[in-house]
Design a protein around this motif. Structure first.
Motif, mmCIF file in Angstrom:
data_model
loop_
_atom_site.group_PDB
_atom_site.id
_atom_site.type_symbol
_atom_site.label_atom_id
_atom_site.label_comp_id
_atom_site.label_asym_id
_atom_site.label_seq_id
_atom_site.Cartn_x
_atom_site.Cartn_y
_atom_site.Cartn_z
ATOM 1 N N GLN A 13 0.864 -1.179 0.000
ATOM 2 C CA GLN A 13 0.000 0.000 0.000
ATOM 3 C C GLN A 13 0.895 1.221 0.000
ATOM 4 O O GLN A 13 1.844 1.310 0.776
ATOM 5 N N PHE A 14 0.601 2.141 -0.870
ATOM 6 C CA PHE A 14 1.417 3.331 -1.010
ATOM 7 C C PHE A 14 0.606 4.555 -0.612
ATOM 8 O O PHE A 14 -0.599 4.618 -0.848
ATOM 9 N N ILE A 15 1.292 5.521 -0.027
ATOM 10 C CA ILE A 15 0.621 6.778 0.259
ATOM 11 C C ILE A 15 0.522 7.563 -1.040
ATOM 12 O O ILE A 15 1.286 7.334 -1.973
ATOM 13 N N ARG A 16 -0.416 8.475 -1.077
ATOM 14 C CA ARG A 16 -0.571 9.301 -2.267
ATOM 15 C C ARG A 16 0.618 10.252 -2.385
ATOM 16 O O ARG A 16 1.109 10.750 -1.373
ATOM 17 N N PRO A 17 1.110 10.483 -3.585
ATOM 18 C CA PRO A 17 2.231 11.417 -3.759
ATOM 19 C C PRO A 17 1.908 12.779 -3.146
ATOM 20 O O PRO A 17 0.808 13.299 -3.292
ATOM 21 N N GLY A 18 2.875 13.318 -2.428
ATOM 22 C CA GLY A 18 2.695 14.620 -1.811
ATOM 23 C C GLY A 18 1.878 14.603 -0.534
ATOM 24 O O GLY A 18 1.479 15.651 -0.035
ATOM 25 N N LYS A 19 1.594 13.416 0.012
ATOM 26 C CA LYS A 19 0.782 13.294 1.229
ATOM 27 C C LYS A 19 1.543 12.522 2.324
ATOM 28 O O LYS A 19 1.086 11.497 2.819
ATOM 29 N N PRO A 20 2.713 13.012 2.743
ATOM 30 C CA PRO A 20 3.485 12.273 3.751
ATOM 31 C C PRO A 20 2.772 12.160 5.087
ATOM 32 O O PRO A 20 3.080 11.279 5.877
ATOM 33 N N ILE A 21 1.791 13.007 5.345
ATOM 34 C CA ILE A 21 1.045 12.944 6.603
ATOM 35 C C ILE A 21 0.294 11.617 6.737
ATOM 36 O O ILE A 21 -0.027 11.182 7.838
ATOM 37 N N GLU A 22 0.045 10.948 5.613
ATOM 38 C CA GLU A 22 -0.647 9.658 5.652
ATOM 39 C C GLU A 22 0.202 8.576 6.320
ATOM 40 O O GLU A 22 -0.308 7.529 6.682
ATOM 41 N N ASN A 23 1.497 8.818 6.446
ATOM 42 C CA ASN A 23 2.381 7.867 7.095
ATOM 43 C C ASN A 23 3.436 8.651 7.874
ATOM 44 O O ASN A 23 4.631 8.501 7.656
ATOM 45 N N ALA A 24 2.975 9.484 8.788
ATOM 46 C CA ALA A 24 3.841 10.444 9.469
ATOM 47 C C ALA A 24 4.966 9.785 10.256
ATOM 48 O O ALA A 24 6.080 10.302 10.286
ATOM 49 N N PHE A 25 4.706 8.650 10.897
ATOM 50 C CA PHE A 25 5.747 8.022 11.714
ATOM 51 C C PHE A 25 6.943 7.603 10.873
ATOM 52 O O PHE A 25 8.089 7.889 11.219
ATOM 53 N N ILE A 26 6.699 6.923 9.763
ATOM 54 C CA ILE A 26 7.822 6.460 8.945
ATOM 55 C C ILE A 26 8.465 7.622 8.220
ATOM 56 O O ILE A 26 9.675 7.644 8.013
#
Length: 92
Positions: A13-26
């Motif tokens: 599963q990939f986060i949407r480009p430009g949306k690092p908040i979707e996986n803030a810990f990593i």
């Protein structure tokens, strides 16, 4: 990576480009690794890179308090959780 995951039944599963908040810990971890190790070291080979990464990983997990873990190191936090889990198991 896609081929490896497919052969092992892992769904990526990939986060949407430009949306690092979707996986803030990593994203936070990746930034710290880059700032503290990758941007400041020259690696003369794969073995050198592995050794430097292992030294950094040990420091990160064993010596450094993390605010998100109540200012405990990850190792201290894991030991605390194990102790609490064990104590709860004895009460039951």
């Amino acid at each position: 990576m896609d081929s490896w995951a497919y052969r092992r039944g892992v769904q990526l599963q990939f986060i949407r480009p430009g949306k690092p908040i979707e996986n803030a810990f990593i994203e936070s971890f990746n930034g710290r690794l880059r700032d503290e190790l990758l941007n400041g070291e020259l690696f003369i080979g794969l073995l050198d890179a592995r050794q430097k990464l292992e030294t950094w990983r040990r420091d990160y997990n064993q010596n450094r308090p993390h605010g998100s873990l109540g200012d405990l190191t990850p190792n201290e936090f894991a030991n605390q959780v194990r102790t609490e889990t064990h104590a709860l198991g004895e009460v039951s």
